[in-house]
Every structure is written in C-alpha cells, then in structure tokens.
Design a protein around this motif. Structure first.
Motif, PDB file in Angstrom:
ATOM      1  N   ASP A  16      55.270  66.657  17.505  1.00  0.00           N
ATOM      2  CA  ASP A  16      56.018  66.841  16.130  1.00  0.00           C
ATOM      3  C   ASP A  16      57.162  66.038  16.434  1.00  0.00           C
ATOM      4  OD1 ASP A  16      57.033  67.971  13.625  1.00  0.00           O
ATOM      5  OD2 ASP A  16      57.741  69.833  14.828  1.00  0.00           O
ATOM      6  N   CYS A  17      57.384  64.936  15.190  1.00  0.00           N
ATOM      7  CA  CYS A  17      58.556  64.249  15.733  1.00  0.00           C
ATOM      8  C   CYS A  17      58.942  63.225  14.227  1.00  0.00           C
ATOM      9  CB  CYS A  17      58.275  63.182  16.413  1.00  0.00           C
ATOM     10  SG  CYS A  17      59.294  61.670  16.709  1.00  0.00           S
ATOM     11  N   PRO A  18      60.036  63.638  13.933  1.00  0.00           N
ATOM     12  CA  PRO A  18      61.200  64.581  14.367  1.00  0.00           C
ATOM     13  C   PRO A  18      60.954  66.002  14.110  1.00  0.00           C
ATOM     14  CG  PRO A  18      61.938  63.280  12.428  1.00  0.00           C
ATOM     15  CD  PRO A  18      60.630  63.081  12.635  1.00  0.00           C
ATOM     16  N   ALA A  19      61.121  66.754  15.114  1.00  0.00           N
ATOM     17  CA  ALA A  19      60.882  68.251  14.982  1.00  0.00           C
ATOM     18  C   ALA A  19      62.078  69.101  14.540  1.00  0.00           C
ATOM     19  CB  ALA A  19      60.187  68.945  16.095  1.00  0.00           C
ATOM     20  N   GLY A  20      63.324  68.641  14.665  1.00  0.00           N
ATOM     21  CA  GLY A  20      64.311  69.550  14.256  1.00  0.00           C
ATOM     22  C   GLY A  20      64.103  70.868  14.859  1.00  0.00           C
ATOM     23  N   ALA A  21      64.878  71.902  13.999  1.00  0.00           N
ATOM     24  CA  ALA A  21      65.133  73.261  14.504  1.00  0.00           C
ATOM     25  C   ALA A  21      63.842  73.926  13.741  1.00  0.00           C
ATOM     26  CB  ALA A  21      66.225  73.812  14.202  1.00  0.00           C
ATOM     27  N   CYS A  22      62.520  73.481  14.042  1.00  0.00           N
ATOM     28  CA  CYS A  22      61.267  73.856  13.480  1.00  0.00           C
ATOM     29  C   CYS A  22      60.545  74.787  14.509  1.00  0.00           C
ATOM     30  CB  CYS A  22      60.561  72.692  13.117  1.00  0.00           C
ATOM     31  SG  CYS A  22      59.100  72.991  12.403  1.00  0.00           S
ATOM     32  N   SER A  23      59.734  75.838  13.933  1.00  0.00           N
ATOM     33  CA  SER A  23      59.071  76.756  14.863  1.00  0.00           C
ATOM     34  C   SER A  23      57.767  76.236  15.105  1.00  0.00           C
ATOM     35  CB  SER A  23      58.912  77.868  14.039  1.00  0.00           C
ATOM     36  OG  SER A  23      58.188  77.887  12.951  1.00  0.00           O
ATOM     37  N   THR A 122      49.871  63.032  15.948  1.00  0.00           N
ATOM     38  CA  THR A 122      51.256  63.260  15.566  1.00  0.00           C
ATOM     39  C   THR A 122      51.754  63.661  14.259  1.00  0.00           C
ATOM     40  OG1 THR A 122      52.017  61.589  17.320  1.00  0.00           O
ATOM     41  CG2 THR A 122      53.282  61.804  15.662  1.00  0.00           C
ATOM     42  N   LEU A 123      52.469  64.393  13.904  1.00  0.00           N
ATOM     43  CA  LEU A 123      52.690  65.189  12.695  1.00  0.00           C
ATOM     44  C   LEU A 123      54.365  64.784  12.570  1.00  0.00           C
ATOM     45  CD1 LEU A 123      51.132  68.674  12.970  1.00  0.00           C
ATOM     46  CD2 LEU A 123      50.088  66.314  12.067  1.00  0.00           C
ATOM     47  N   SER A 124      54.641  64.048  11.266  1.00  0.00           N
ATOM     48  CA  SER A 124      56.189  63.907  11.142  1.00  0.00           C
ATOM     49  C   SER A 124      56.521  64.482   9.710  1.00  0.00           C
ATOM     50  CB  SER A 124      56.319  62.352  11.182  1.00  0.00           C
ATOM     51  OG  SER A 124      57.688  62.098  10.935  1.00  0.00           O
ATOM     52  N   ALA A 125      57.326  65.067   9.571  1.00  0.00           N
ATOM     53  CA  ALA A 125      57.634  65.747   8.346  1.00  0.00           C
ATOM     54  C   ALA A 125      59.328  65.647   7.965  1.00  0.00           C
ATOM     55  CB  ALA A 125      57.325  67.370   8.411  1.00  0.00           C
ATOM     56  N   HIS A 126      59.220  65.520   6.579  1.00  0.00           N
ATOM     57  CA  HIS A 126      60.673  65.483   5.827  1.00  0.00           C
ATOM     58  C   HIS A 126      61.650  64.451   6.847  1.00  0.00           C
ATOM     59  CE1 HIS A 126      58.987  69.245   4.648  1.00  0.00           C
ATOM     60  NE2 HIS A 126      59.419  68.925   3.662  1.00  0.00           N
ATOM     61  N   PHE A 127      61.316  63.176   7.126  1.00  0.00           N
ATOM     62  CA  PHE A 127      62.069  62.381   7.525  1.00  0.00           C
ATOM     63  C   PHE A 127      61.996  60.918   6.902  1.00  0.00           C
ATOM     64  CE2 PHE A 127      63.362  59.161  11.029  1.00  0.00           C
ATOM     65  CZ  PHE A 127      64.695  59.305  10.950  1.00  0.00           C
ATOM     66  N   LEU A 128      60.843  60.217   7.516  1.00  0.00           N
ATOM     67  CA  LEU A 128      60.458  58.959   6.900  1.00  0.00           C
ATOM     68  C   LEU A 128      60.318  59.041   5.248  1.00  0.00           C
ATOM     69  CD1 LEU A 128      58.208  57.470   9.740  1.00  0.00           C
ATOM     70  CD2 LEU A 128      60.463  56.836   9.033  1.00  0.00           C
ATOM     71  N   ARG A 149      51.695  54.054  18.538  1.00  0.00           N
ATOM     72  CA  ARG A 149      51.647  53.859  19.913  1.00  0.00           C
ATOM     73  C   ARG A 149      51.240  54.659  20.713  1.00  0.00           C
ATOM     74  NH1 ARG A 149      54.375  53.910  24.613  1.00  0.00           N
ATOM     75  NH2 ARG A 149      56.165  54.678  23.583  1.00  0.00           N
ATOM     76  N   VAL A 150      52.075  56.045  20.634  1.00  0.00           N
ATOM     77  CA  VAL A 150      52.006  57.070  21.530  1.00  0.00           C
ATOM     78  C   VAL A 150      50.581  58.010  21.133  1.00  0.00           C
ATOM     79  CG1 VAL A 150      54.400  57.064  21.977  1.00  0.00           C
ATOM     80  CG2 VAL A 150      53.522  58.491  20.248  1.00  0.00           C
ATOM     81  N   THR A 151      50.011  57.828  20.068  1.00  0.00           N
ATOM     82  CA  THR A 151      48.887  58.550  19.326  1.00  0.00           C
ATOM     83  C   THR A 151      47.727  57.846  19.664  1.00  0.00           C
ATOM     84  OG1 THR A 151      50.660  59.173  17.582  1.00  0.00           O
ATOM     85  CG2 THR A 151      48.223  59.799  17.275  1.00  0.00           C
ATOM     86  N   ARG A 152      46.597  58.873  20.020  1.00  0.00           N
ATOM     87  CA  ARG A 152      45.234  58.275  20.141  1.00  0.00           C
ATOM     88  C   ARG A 152      44.415  58.319  19.164  1.00  0.00           C
ATOM     89  NH1 ARG A 152      44.112  62.069  23.580  1.00  0.00           N
ATOM     90  NH2 ARG A 152      44.887  60.919  25.417  1.00  0.00           N
ATOM     91  N   HIS A 153      44.622  59.061  18.047  1.00  0.00           N
ATOM     92  CA  HIS A 153      43.773  59.262  16.952  1.00  0.00           C
ATOM     93  C   HIS A 153      44.544  59.035  15.920  1.00  0.00           C
ATOM     94  CE1 HIS A 153      40.541  60.166  19.260  1.00  0.00           C
ATOM     95  NE2 HIS A 153      40.973  61.378  19.844  1.00  0.00           N
ATOM     96  N   GLN A 154      45.437  59.838  15.297  1.00  0.00           N
ATOM     97  CA  GLN A 154      45.664  59.946  13.871  1.00  0.00           C
ATOM     98  C   GLN A 154      47.375  60.400  13.763  1.00  0.00           C
ATOM     99  OE1 GLN A 154      44.705  63.371  10.825  1.00  0.00           O
ATOM    100  NE2 GLN A 154      43.339  61.598  10.463  1.00  0.00           N
ATOM    101  N   VAL A 155      47.981  59.885  12.870  1.00  0.00           N
ATOM    102  CA  VAL A 155      49.414  60.158  12.469  1.00  0.00           C
ATOM    103  C   VAL A 155      49.431  60.784  10.933  1.00  0.00           C
ATOM    104  CG1 VAL A 155      51.694  59.228  11.931  1.00  0.00           C
ATOM    105  CG2 VAL A 155      50.528  58.566  13.986  1.00  0.00           C
ATOM    106  N   ARG A 156      50.149  61.785  10.808  1.00  0.00           N
ATOM    107  CA  ARG A 156      50.308  62.276   9.464  1.00  0.00           C
ATOM    108  C   ARG A 156      51.675  62.426   9.035  1.00  0.00           C
ATOM    109  NH1 ARG A 156      45.389  66.725   7.775  1.00  0.00           N
ATOM    110  NH2 ARG A 156      43.736  65.485   9.082  1.00  0.00           N
ATOM    111  N   ILE A 157      52.058  62.051   7.803  1.00  0.00           N
ATOM    112  CA  ILE A 157      53.535  62.037   7.725  1.00  0.00           C
ATOM    113  C   ILE A 157      53.670  62.481   6.220  1.00  0.00           C
ATOM    114  CG2 ILE A 157      55.705  60.534   7.198  1.00  0.00           C
ATOM    115  CD1 ILE A 157      54.354  58.398   9.071  1.00  0.00           C
TER     116      ILE A 157
END
Length: 211
Positions: A16-23, A122-128, A149-157
């Motif tokens: 989770d990147c960037p994750a912030g103060a997220c649960s 990799t999941l990326s929310a509310h930044f890019l 680069r750091v993800t084997r399969h899939q990135v979701r933004i």
C-alpha cells in the motif's frame, strides 16, 4: 475503491503506497494478507503521526464541508460520519504501528527500498493524479515505473481524477507510454464513488500476468 475481495488478496504480498494514516495494512493482515505500508510520513514517530493525523482529518473535514456538493453522501451519511470513519482508521493504523513497526516503511517517491517483484500487487490511493497540479508528468511516469519494478503482477491506482473530479489531463499519453514499457494499461470503472467523478482506477499488468 479497488474492486477487490478478501479472496483476491488473501495469501498475497501487497504493498500500500503511499499509505498514510490508513487502516488497510492492519485490517488486511488480520485477514491473511501479507500487507506492507509505505509512506513519507513514517519517518515521524508514532505519537507525532497520530497528532498530525488528527490535525489533517480536521482540516480535511473543514474542506469537505465547504465543498460538500463535490461528494456523494451515500457511503458516508454526512461530514460527522466521515470524520468518525477517518478517526477509526487512524486509531487502527496507530495501534498496528505500535505493535508491528516493521510493517510501516518510510519512503520518498519515486524511490522505493524494495527488491524487484517483491509484491504480488501494489495499491495506491488518493495521491497520483489527484495532485497533478503539483506533481508533473515526469514524476508520474517515474513513480509508475518504480511501483511496477517492485510488483510481480499488478498495480492499481485510484482514482484517475484530480481534486476537482477532472480526469488526469495526461492520462491518454500515460496509457500509451505504459504500453511502450511492456505493460497492459487500462482505466477501469469501480463500484465506489465518494468524490463525484472519482469512480475509475488505473490498472497496470505485467504482460502475460494477472491477479
């Protein structure tokens, strides 16, 4: 917002990147997901992060209240309900950070301290895209390349719009560029919309691989 189920994630290594103060990391770990959170904010102490998180929530609630017409009040009934949810997420994040600090890694994008293909997804929310008025096209490309680069399969933004609900102005060029990198790239509608028009995500797959 990422249109995922527990079964989609259970047993996988997820960033989770960037994750912030997220649960997300705390909750995902409790459901069998090998989740790691990464964010520039994790350079702060947990106490400082909690204090700053509370201040940020209050500032955000003030901004949301002033622009309430930009949001769909279905997932959250009103600003108080939204504040409660954000405070609960912050509390879960802080508690998990105290117990498992190694799950929370300080980073400064577009550089990540992880090995190649370290994560399944990799999941990326509310930044890019949301801050495209401050982050230029070169930064977006460099960050996507590093996430891939750091993800084997899939990135979701999520989402693919800015703070005003406008589609990222360079999205078509970015999709074309992503395909030249050997990735499958597409925008996908998701069954989540709080900010109006924020209901799509960018999905990048390594060619021949999917989650």
């Amino acid at each position: 917002m990422f249109d995922l189920t527990e079964d989609d994630l259970r047993g996988r290594a997820v960033l989770d990147c960037p994750a912030g103060a997220c649960s997300f990391t705390a909750v995902a770990r409790a459901h069998g997901v090998n989740a790691i959170a990464a964010d520039i904010a994790y350079d702060h102490s947990v106490d400082e992060l909690e204090r700053k998180g509370r201040e940020d929530i209050e500032h955000t609630m003030e901004a949301v209240q002033r622009a309430a017409e930009r949001y769909r009040w279905e997932i959250f009934r009103d600003v108080d309900h939204l504040r409660q949810a954000r405070m609960e997420a912050l509390a879960a994040c802080v508690a998990d950070m105290r117990q498992h600090p190694s799950r929370y890694v300080p980073v400064v994008l577009p550089d990540l301290p992880f090995s190649d293909a370290r994560f399944d997804m990799t999941l990326s929310a509310h930044f890019l895209f949301m801050y495209s008025d401050r982050l230029d096209e070169a930064f977006h490309r460099a960050t996507l390349a590093e996430l891939m680069r750091v993800t084997r399969h899939q990135v979701r933004i999520f989402p693919t719009v800015d703070l005003h609900g406008r589609r990222y102005e360079h999205m078509d060029a970015l999709l074309a560029w992503a395909r030249t990198q050997g990735w499958e790239a597409r925008e996908v509608r998701v069954p989540y919309e709080f900010q109006r028009n924020a209901h799509t995500m960018l999905v990048l797959n390594k060619v021949g691989l999917s989650c």
